[in-house]
Design a protein around this motif. Structure first.
Motif, short mmCIF file in Angstrom:
data_model
loop_
_atom_site.label_atom_id
_atom_site.label_comp_id
_atom_site.label_asym_id
_atom_site.label_seq_id
_atom_site.Cartn_x
_atom_site.Cartn_y
_atom_site.Cartn_z
N UNK A 118 57.88 15.47 -30.72
CA UNK A 118 57.58 14.07 -31.00
C UNK A 118 57.32 13.37 -29.67
N UNK A 119 56.16 12.69 -29.56
CA UNK A 119 55.84 11.99 -28.33
C UNK A 119 55.66 10.50 -28.61
N UNK A 120 55.93 9.70 -27.59
CA UNK A 120 55.85 8.24 -27.71
C UNK A 120 54.88 7.71 -26.66
N UNK A 121 54.12 6.73 -27.04
CA UNK A 121 53.22 6.07 -26.09
C UNK A 121 54.04 5.11 -25.24
N UNK A 122 54.59 5.64 -24.15
CA UNK A 122 55.51 4.84 -23.34
C UNK A 122 54.80 3.65 -22.71
N UNK A 123 53.49 3.75 -22.52
CA UNK A 123 52.77 2.61 -21.95
C UNK A 123 52.77 1.42 -22.89
N UNK A 124 52.93 1.70 -24.19
CA UNK A 124 52.90 0.63 -25.18
C UNK A 124 54.28 0.13 -25.57
N UNK A 125 55.33 0.74 -25.02
CA UNK A 125 56.67 0.27 -25.33
C UNK A 125 56.84 -1.14 -24.78
N UNK A 126 57.13 -2.08 -25.65
CA UNK A 126 57.20 -3.46 -25.24
C UNK A 126 58.48 -3.73 -24.48
N UNK A 302 49.51 -9.48 -20.38
CA UNK A 302 49.24 -8.38 -19.46
C UNK A 302 49.78 -7.09 -20.04
N UNK A 303 48.94 -6.07 -20.03
CA UNK A 303 49.32 -4.74 -20.51
C UNK A 303 48.63 -3.69 -19.65
N UNK A 304 49.43 -2.74 -19.15
CA UNK A 304 48.89 -1.60 -18.40
C UNK A 304 47.97 -2.05 -17.26
N UNK A 305 48.46 -3.00 -16.46
CA UNK A 305 47.76 -3.50 -15.27
C UNK A 305 46.46 -4.25 -15.58
#
Length: 452
Positions: A118-126, A302-305
């Protein structure tokens, strides 16, 4: 006379028995030997198949680090092994990886091994920054209810809202500058919210951001537009610094904190409408850069720079700025909503939950945009019949603070290409700010707390 009996038949029988025993033993021995050889060969093949499955799992994880949303299923054959990588979307942020490797044990007979991850999109973790972390919406959001309200008193217009733990912070612009412009509300019991404290920072606050123990505010004034408040004790907020923007006499309209930098947007003026401050020391913010866009910056996310700016520009209601180096912000894209969205003339709010989607609130619509294309493209749009002053997207829903006189809080279904109205609530006044946490929506003007 003694007669000797013949033993020929008996001897022949003994030989046959002995031969039979020898054959049985030989067959057993051969079976054991070849069985051991097969098991050894199978164990080796199984080991290789596990290695292949693991390799494809790791490759998928590495790919997802940079492009989570593009990760999909695939089949690959190599050196007698066939790997099927099956990717299943569990929710907005999570995918299930199944790596199955198949090989031929013998002609017409196959075997396989399977690994699951199971993988998580850590860049999208708020982040826990007041924009609403917590679980995705569950329950009957087609039938939301108003759980509780707080009246801030006459002459107070709520403008924005953020949350930290069980404390909500509301900003406002009052009819008199002597009145408070930031309030703390205890929402540990959403059915009975209560005011904890308030503070007056000047002529009113248009926008809020929070990180840790500090609240960042965009002041509705031509000076001291950046306010920083210590909220480690919600019952005794403390203004720790007031900073005037560089070469700007326009009021602050929007604000966002990201990686210990504050990004503040202003009305159109002679200076930079976007200004960046290093707030590593909240007591002494340091201006480090700015960007002149020649338009109001009504909202910042702002998200991911990447800084997404909702603006008043007629031909770029959305501006995208690369802030990977805060000392040198660079505009890299824009979106002309006026030419592609019916009836839209300016961006009012913006929210970017991942690298693929942008939700732009305009003076009449919620527009779902594709961030993964250049230039930015419209995925779909929803007519809110009122200005979308704020929006927050989580899971399959987006929550809209709206000026529609009958549907001030609108809940849009966004899992499809074109968003559509899922449900709504009618409040006495228009809603101006919205946030979400753990299946509860908080919004201003009079802080209706809504849950499914």
């Amino acid at each position: 006379m003694i007669k000797h009996q013949s033993r020929t038949g008996q001897s022949t029988l003994e030989v046959m028995v002995a031969l039979s025993i020898l054959v049985v033993c030989s067959v057993a021995l051969i079976t054991v030997v070849f069985g051991n050889q097969f098991m050894a060969q199978y164990a080796g093949q199984q080991h290789d198949a596990l290695r292949v499955s693991q390799e494809y799992i790791e490759q998928a994880k590495a790919f997802a680090q940079n492009n989570f949303d593009a990760l999909g299923s695939s089949t690959t054959s190599n050196s007698g092994y066939t790997n099927e990588l099956m990717v299943e979307q569990i929710d907005f942020l999570t995918k299930k990886l199944t790596s199955r490797t198949t090989w031929y044990v013998s002609p017409g007979r196959t075997s396989n091994v399977e690994l699951v991850s199971i993988i998580t999109n850590w860049r999208s973790l708020l982040p826990d920054d007041g924009t609403g972390p917590g679980e995705d919406p569950t329950g009957e959001w087609q039938c939301p209810i108003t759980a509780g309200t707080v009246d801030l008193g006459p002459g107070n217009q709520g403008t924005d809202i953020v949350i930290k733990d069980t404390t909500v912070f509301i900003s406002g612009v009052a009819s008199a500058s002597a009145k408070p412009d930031i309030y703390t509300i205890d929402v540990s019991d959403i059915y009975s919210p209560s005011e904890i404290s308030n503070i007056n920072t000047g002529k009113g606050i248009n926008s809020l951001a929070i990180n840790g123990n500090y609240l960042y505010a965009a002041q509705n004034d031509t000076a001291n537009q950046l306010q920083i408040i210590d909220v480690s004790n919600p019952g005794a907020m403390l203004l720790v610094s007031s900073t005037t923007l560089v070469s700007s006499n326009k009021p602050g309209l929007s604000i966002f904190e990201y990686k210990h930098y504050v990004y503040i947007g202003t009305e159109f003026g002679t200076g930079n409408e976007l200004q960046i401050f290093d707030v590593s020391n909240p007591q002494t913010p340091v201006p480090i850069a700015g960007l002149n866009l020649n338009m109001n910056i009504n909202d910042i996310y702002i998200f991911d720079d990447r800084a997404y700016l909702a603006t008043s520009g007629f031909n770029q209601e959305l501006a995208v700025v690369d802030v990977s180096n805060p000392n040198a912000p660079t505009q890299i894209d824009s979106f002309d909503c006026a030419s592609q969205c019916s009836g839209s003339t300016q961006g009012m709010s913006v929210f970017a939950p991942n690298t693929n989607d942008i939700f732009l609130g305009t003076n009449s619509q919620l527009v779902k945009l594709s961030a993964s294309t250049t230039p930015i493209q419209v995925q779909g749009q929803y007519n809110a019949n009122g200005a979308v002053y704020d929006t927050y997207a989580r899971g399959y829903l987006s929550f809209l603070a709206n000026s529609n006189s009958n549907k001030e809080l609108q809940i849009a279904h966004i899992a499809t290409t074109s968003p559509y109205l899922y449900s709504s609530l009618n409040f006495p006044q228009m809603a101006t700010g919205v946030t979400y946490r753990d299946n509860v929506v908080e919004c201003t003007k009079d802080l209706p707390l809504s849950s499914s």
